[in-house]
Design an enzyme around this catalytic site. Structure first.
Site, PDB file in Angstrom:
ATOM      1  N   ASP A 190       0.805  -1.220   0.000  1.00  0.00           N
ATOM      2  CA  ASP A 190       0.000   0.000   0.000  1.00  0.00           C
ATOM      3  C   ASP A 190       0.842   1.275   0.000  1.00  0.00           C
ATOM      4  O   ASP A 190       2.068   1.235   0.188  1.00  0.00           O
ATOM      5  CB  ASP A 190      -0.964   0.002   1.201  1.00  0.00           C
ATOM      6  CG  ASP A 190      -0.334  -0.556   2.475  1.00  0.00           C
ATOM      7  OD1 ASP A 190       0.904  -0.487   2.606  1.00  0.00           O
ATOM      8  OD2 ASP A 190      -1.068  -1.053   3.330  1.00  0.00           O
ATOM      9  N   ASP A 200      -7.697  -3.213  14.419  1.00  0.00           N
ATOM     10  CA  ASP A 200      -9.080  -3.540  14.043  1.00  0.00           C
ATOM     11  C   ASP A 200      -9.135  -4.755  13.109  1.00  0.00           C
ATOM     12  O   ASP A 200     -10.172  -5.059  12.546  1.00  0.00           O
ATOM     13  CB  ASP A 200      -9.756  -2.332  13.379  1.00  0.00           C
ATOM     14  CG  ASP A 200      -9.030  -1.873  12.108  1.00  0.00           C
ATOM     15  OD1 ASP A 200      -8.010  -2.499  11.731  1.00  0.00           O
ATOM     16  OD2 ASP A 200      -9.482  -0.889  11.492  1.00  0.00           O
ATOM     17  N   HIS A 257      -7.315  -5.094  10.297  1.00  0.00           N
ATOM     18  CA  HIS A 257      -7.056  -4.845   8.868  1.00  0.00           C
ATOM     19  C   HIS A 257      -5.742  -5.480   8.417  1.00  0.00           C
ATOM     20  O   HIS A 257      -4.807  -5.656   9.202  1.00  0.00           O
ATOM     21  CB  HIS A 257      -7.137  -3.350   8.515  1.00  0.00           C
ATOM     22  CG  HIS A 257      -6.012  -2.503   9.020  1.00  0.00           C
ATOM     23  ND1 HIS A 257      -6.212  -1.336   9.727  1.00  0.00           N
ATOM     24  CD2 HIS A 257      -4.665  -2.620   8.892  1.00  0.00           C
ATOM     25  CE1 HIS A 257      -5.046  -0.805  10.005  1.00  0.00           C
ATOM     26  NE2 HIS A 257      -4.082  -1.558   9.516  1.00  0.00           N
ATOM     27  N   GLU A 312      -9.853  -2.214   5.510  1.00  0.00           N
ATOM     28  CA  GLU A 312     -10.476  -1.960   6.800  1.00  0.00           C
ATOM     29  C   GLU A 312     -11.674  -2.896   6.989  1.00  0.00           C
ATOM     30  O   GLU A 312     -12.175  -3.464   6.020  1.00  0.00           O
ATOM     31  CB  GLU A 312     -10.947  -0.507   6.868  1.00  0.00           C
ATOM     32  CG  GLU A 312      -9.819   0.514   6.701  1.00  0.00           C
ATOM     33  CD  GLU A 312      -8.954   0.658   7.950  1.00  0.00           C
ATOM     34  OE1 GLU A 312      -9.026  -0.213   8.853  1.00  0.00           O
ATOM     35  OE2 GLU A 312      -8.189   1.635   8.020  1.00  0.00           O
TER      36      GLU A 312
HETATM   37  C1  F6R Z   1       1.379  -1.603   6.169  1.00  0.00           C
HETATM   38  C2  F6R Z   1       0.042  -2.184   6.255  1.00  0.00           C
HETATM   39  C3  F6R Z   1      -0.753  -2.178   7.519  1.00  0.00           C
HETATM   40  C4  F6R Z   1       0.059  -2.436   8.781  1.00  0.00           C
HETATM   41  C5  F6R Z   1      -0.826  -2.407  10.019  1.00  0.00           C
HETATM   42  C6  F6R Z   1      -0.057  -2.639  11.295  1.00  0.00           C
HETATM   43  O1  F6R Z   1       1.894  -1.776   4.863  1.00  0.00           O
HETATM   44  O2  F6R Z   1      -0.415  -2.661   5.282  1.00  0.00           O
HETATM   45  O3  F6R Z   1      -1.769  -3.142   7.411  1.00  0.00           O
HETATM   46  O4  F6R Z   1       0.672  -3.692   8.656  1.00  0.00           O
HETATM   47  O5  F6R Z   1      -1.470  -1.163  10.090  1.00  0.00           O
HETATM   48  O6  F6R Z   1       0.838  -1.589  11.496  1.00  0.00           O
HETATM   49  P1  F6R Z   1       1.966  -1.643  12.634  1.00  0.00           P
HETATM   50  O7  F6R Z   1       2.903  -2.723  12.214  1.00  0.00           O
HETATM   51  O8  F6R Z   1       2.610  -0.290  12.593  1.00  0.00           O
HETATM   52  O9  F6R Z   1       1.266  -1.955  13.904  1.00  0.00           O
END
Ligand code: F6R
Length: 242
Positions: A67, A136, A138, A143
């Site tokens: 992303d 959450d 994701h 989401e």
């Molecule tokens: C990042 C991504 C997100 C993160 C998620 C957890 O490329 O796709 O899904 O993996 O938000 O983020 P952290 O690791 O910062 O807790």
């Protein structure tokens, strides 16, 4: 779904690095799907260490990131382009033309999503997709309540995600409201999935993803349907599992 436990963040990162390194050793021209955020930083650190020891050669690897924030140019300090440069790309020798990250500053975001999806397809699909987990549930920026059948698309970030990611920006107001993300369909098309989760704030989402019903309300639960998904959790993230 295979669940591997680790005593802490560092051990989770090392175990993940051995899995990724073994893919690259077995297939030096493999396609890796990459994630950003705090979780995979230790994994990248370990992979860089293996590269510097001469144990793994990344020069034949093709990469696709999950992303990127809409509106951020690659040079923006909070872009995922910059993150990847800082934590991984500048240390390993993957030629720039083999690295792919969606362009958040593309003039036509819908066309950029299509182009990206097509690029993944033309590369033969992703061999091993690394994933982090949102509180959450994701994965990528899919989401809760997204349709499982989506390819790369534009996502409006949930308030909880904006709040969680505000720590990387000067304030929550600066976090972009939307992102380009591989969809669940893109992610599920990868031949292998490797989800990492560390810390007590991920425990609830891990319980849902591993033990709960498969539902778009907890996007990571879809991994239960993948034929080759591995989850590495540290003791804090696994605290509600056993
Ligand atoms: C990042 C991504 C997100 C993160 C998620 C957890 O490329 O796709 O899904 O993996 O938000 O983020 P952290 O690791 O910062 O807790």
């Amino acid at each position: 779904m295979r669940v591997v436990t680790a005593r802490d963040y560092d051990q989770m990162s090392r175990k993940a690095s051995y899995i990724v390194a073994s893919r690259v050793i077995l297939n030096p021209r493999c396609v890796l799907g990459l994630a950003t955020g705090d979780t995979p930083k230790g994994l990248y650190r370990e992979l860089v260490r293996l590269h510097q020891a001469g144990d793994v050669d990344f020069s034949g690897v093709t990469t696709f990131n999950l992303d990127e924030y809409v509106g951020l140019a690659p040079e923006h300090p909070n872009s995922y382009h910059r993150y990847m440069e800082e934590h991984f790309f500048r240390f390993v020798s993957i030629p720039p033309e083999q690295r792919h990250i969606p362009r958040g500053d593309a003039p036509d975001i819908a066309a950029e999503c299509e182009r990206y999806e097509e690029a993944v397809r033309r590369a033969g699909g992703v061999d091993l997709q690394i994933l982090g987990l949102g509180r959450d549930g994701h994965i990528g920026f899919n989401e809760p309540d997204v349709k499982f059948e989506k390819g790369t698309h534009v996502v409006r970030l949930a308030p909880s995600t904006i709040e969680a990611n505000a720590r990387f920006f000067a304030s929550a107001g600066e976090v972009p409201q939307s992102a380009i993300s591989m969809g669940i369909k893109t992610i599920m098309s990868a031949r292998r999935l490797l989800l990492l989760a560390s810390g007590p704030e991920k425990a609830e989402a891990i319980r849902g993803a591993v033990l709960g019903a498969v539902t778009p309300d907890l996007p990571a639960s879809v991994l239960q349907l993948h034929p080759n998904a591995t989850v590495i959790v540290d003791d804090d993230a696994a605290s509600l599992l056993f």
